[in-house]
Motif scaffolding. Structure first.
Motif, PDB file in Angstrom:
ATOM      1  N   ALA A  84       3.920  10.939 -10.879  1.00  0.00           N
ATOM      2  CA  ALA A  84       3.442  12.318 -11.014  1.00  0.00           C
ATOM      3  C   ALA A  84       4.610  13.266 -11.272  1.00  0.00           C
ATOM      4  CB  ALA A  84       2.668  12.730  -9.758  1.00  0.00           C
ATOM      5  N   ARG A  85       5.700  13.082 -10.557  1.00  0.00           N
ATOM      6  CA  ARG A  85       6.893  13.903 -10.795  1.00  0.00           C
ATOM      7  C   ARG A  85       7.374  13.746 -12.231  1.00  0.00           C
ATOM      8  NH1 ARG A  85      10.648  12.669  -5.481  1.00  0.00           N
ATOM      9  NH2 ARG A  85       9.856  14.336  -4.131  1.00  0.00           N
ATOM     10  N   ARG A  86       7.451  12.515 -12.680  1.00  0.00           N
ATOM     11  CA  ARG A  86       7.956  12.253 -14.028  1.00  0.00           C
ATOM     12  C   ARG A  86       7.091  12.931 -15.081  1.00  0.00           C
ATOM     13  NH1 ARG A  86       6.939   8.775 -18.044  1.00  0.00           N
ATOM     14  NH2 ARG A  86       5.293   7.716 -16.867  1.00  0.00           N
ATOM     15  N   ARG A  87       5.786  13.016 -14.812  1.00  0.00           N
ATOM     16  CA  ARG A  87       4.845  13.582 -15.773  1.00  0.00           C
ATOM     17  C   ARG A  87       4.603  15.071 -15.545  1.00  0.00           C
ATOM     18  NH1 ARG A  87       0.222   8.984 -15.335  1.00  0.00           N
ATOM     19  NH2 ARG A  87      -0.936  10.446 -16.662  1.00  0.00           N
ATOM     20  N   GLY A  88       5.308  15.665 -14.601  1.00  0.00           N
ATOM     21  CA  GLY A  88       5.157  17.091 -14.331  1.00  0.00           C
ATOM     22  C   GLY A  88       3.850  17.452 -13.661  1.00  0.00           C
ATOM     23  N   LEU A  89       3.289  16.528 -12.891  1.00  0.00           N
ATOM     24  CA  LEU A  89       2.018  16.768 -12.193  1.00  0.00           C
ATOM     25  C   LEU A  89       2.309  17.118 -10.737  1.00  0.00           C
ATOM     26  CD1 LEU A  89      -0.006  13.772 -13.671  1.00  0.00           C
ATOM     27  CD2 LEU A  89      -0.186  16.190 -14.318  1.00  0.00           C
ATOM     28  N   GLY A 144       0.825  -1.204   0.000  1.00  0.00           N
ATOM     29  CA  GLY A 144       0.000   0.000   0.000  1.00  0.00           C
ATOM     30  C   GLY A 144       0.857   1.251   0.000  1.00  0.00           C
ATOM     31  N   THR A 145       1.886   1.263   0.852  1.00  0.00           N
ATOM     32  CA  THR A 145       2.813   2.392   0.887  1.00  0.00           C
ATOM     33  C   THR A 145       3.573   2.505  -0.428  1.00  0.00           C
ATOM     34  OG1 THR A 145       3.100   2.297   3.292  1.00  0.00           O
ATOM     35  CG2 THR A 145       4.885   3.294   2.020  1.00  0.00           C
ATOM     36  N   TYR A 146       4.022   1.370  -0.948  1.00  0.00           N
ATOM     37  CA  TYR A 146       4.784   1.402  -2.192  1.00  0.00           C
ATOM     38  C   TYR A 146       3.944   1.969  -3.340  1.00  0.00           C
ATOM     39  CZ  TYR A 146       7.600   0.056  -6.176  1.00  0.00           C
ATOM     40  OH  TYR A 146       8.339   0.091  -7.329  1.00  0.00           O
ATOM     41  N   ALA A 147       2.671   1.620  -3.391  1.00  0.00           N
ATOM     42  CA  ALA A 147       1.813   2.126  -4.464  1.00  0.00           C
ATOM     43  C   ALA A 147       1.719   3.648  -4.427  1.00  0.00           C
ATOM     44  CB  ALA A 147       0.418   1.507  -4.369  1.00  0.00           C
ATOM     45  N   VAL A 148       1.659   4.236  -3.219  1.00  0.00           N
ATOM     46  CA  VAL A 148       1.621   5.700  -3.116  1.00  0.00           C
ATOM     47  C   VAL A 148       2.958   6.288  -3.542  1.00  0.00           C
ATOM     48  CG1 VAL A 148       1.342   7.664  -1.557  1.00  0.00           C
ATOM     49  CG2 VAL A 148      -0.142   5.664  -1.309  1.00  0.00           C
ATOM     50  N   LEU A 149       4.061   5.698  -3.078  1.00  0.00           N
ATOM     51  CA  LEU A 149       5.384   6.194  -3.476  1.00  0.00           C
ATOM     52  C   LEU A 149       5.555   6.126  -4.994  1.00  0.00           C
ATOM     53  CD1 LEU A 149       7.541   4.442  -0.725  1.00  0.00           C
ATOM     54  CD2 LEU A 149       6.957   6.880  -0.846  1.00  0.00           C
ATOM     55  N   TRP A 150       5.066   5.051  -5.590  1.00  0.00           N
ATOM     56  CA  TRP A 150       5.169   4.903  -7.041  1.00  0.00           C
ATOM     57  C   TRP A 150       4.351   5.986  -7.747  1.00  0.00           C
ATOM     58  CZ3 TRP A 150       1.852   4.014 -11.103  1.00  0.00           C
ATOM     59  CH2 TRP A 150       2.441   3.624 -12.314  1.00  0.00           C
ATOM     60  N   GLN A 151       3.176   6.300  -7.219  1.00  0.00           N
ATOM     61  CA  GLN A 151       2.357   7.346  -7.831  1.00  0.00           C
ATOM     62  C   GLN A 151       3.016   8.717  -7.699  1.00  0.00           C
ATOM     63  OE1 GLN A 151      -2.051   6.909  -6.999  1.00  0.00           O
ATOM     64  NE2 GLN A 151      -1.349   5.002  -6.064  1.00  0.00           N
ATOM     65  N   VAL A 152       3.670   8.982  -6.583  1.00  0.00           N
ATOM     66  CA  VAL A 152       4.403  10.240  -6.436  1.00  0.00           C
ATOM     67  C   VAL A 152       5.505  10.317  -7.487  1.00  0.00           C
ATOM     68  CG1 VAL A 152       5.930  11.576  -4.935  1.00  0.00           C
ATOM     69  CG2 VAL A 152       3.872  10.526  -3.979  1.00  0.00           C
ATOM     70  N   ALA A 153       6.245   9.218  -7.659  1.00  0.00           N
ATOM     71  CA  ALA A 153       7.314   9.202  -8.658  1.00  0.00           C
ATOM     72  C   ALA A 153       6.760   9.394 -10.065  1.00  0.00           C
ATOM     73  CB  ALA A 153       8.086   7.887  -8.563  1.00  0.00           C
TER      74      ALA A 153
END
Length: 238
Positions: A195-200, A184-193
């Protein structure tokens, strides 16, 4: 909020049992389900503390309680703590695949196992396929099911909406036998990464409730912003 030619009607539900605080009752404010909500308007509502469950766009609206606080991670400012860095490193053997938002037997089987192990007796315990889809998929936004696979086997699925200003973490379910991985934590960390990659600039995490144990994990992502009194600002609570 963006000006529309016709604004949607808002409705208030009758009082019902609170999903987060067992001793409380709750009421829900929701948009007329018949209103044609565009992705832009959906994003506007999301920035004002609304969430979605399937097609239903809603937010808690309780007379005697304001415990449900919308929260989001500012992606550029986020700094993982030591435990989160360990979780990130532990899961680097996973492979992630983007799949369409539609029914998949493998996803559904994992969802059932997750619910029965983690939320037995909950509102989504043992749903049928149509109920499962109505919960996760909405017509107002761009939704993707991200598969996290370990040696080819499905370990977790993150349901994510893509908005103009960020990603919205709708729901994540994972293999209960892999609890030590912190998926669950990893999924959030992955989404943060991502979003950063996509400039969000943001990852929206839904509602945080101070006295709800199952919502406590959200405050471990720092800094965290909260929507209160019509504006976003830093969440200062521990």
């Amino acid at each position: 909020m963006s000006v529309a030619k016709t604004a949607p009607h808002l409705f208030l539900s009758t009082a019902h049992a609170c999903s987060y605080l067992p001793t409380q009752t709750a009421s829900t404010l929701f948009i007329d389900p018949r209103f044609p909500v565009t992705p832009e308007l959906f994003g506007d509502f999301n920035r004002r503390g609304f969430r979605r469950s399937g097609d239903l766009i809603y937010r808690p609206h309780c007379q005697s309680c304001q415990a449900c606080v919308p929260v989001r991670i500012p992606t550029e400012a986020f700094v993982a703590n030591r435990a989160q860095r360990r979780t990130w490193d532990r899961n680097q053997d996973l492979r992630v695949y983007a799949t369409p938002a539609r029914f998949d037997v493998e996803h559904f089987s994992l969802f059932l196992r997750y619910q029965n192990a983690r939320h037995p007796g909950g509102t989504m315990a043992n749903p049928d396929a149509p109920t499962y889809l109505r919960f996760l998929i909405g017509r107002h936004c761009d939704t993707t099911f991200y598969e996290f696979r370990l040696d080819g086997a499905l370990a977790a699925t993150a349901v994510v909406d893509t908005l103009l200003d960020g990603l919205s973490a709708v729901y994540t379910f994972y293999d209960p036998l892999l609890l030590e991985r912190g998926l669950g934590t990893y999924a959030v960390l992955w989404q943060v990464a991502q979003a950063r990659r996509r400039g969000l600039p943001f990852v929206y995490l839904g509602y945080w409730v101070k006295n709800s144990e199952k919502m406590a994990y959200k405050t471990r992502f720092k800094p965290l912003e909260a929507y209160r009194n019509g504006r976003w600002s830093a969440l200062l609570e521990p």
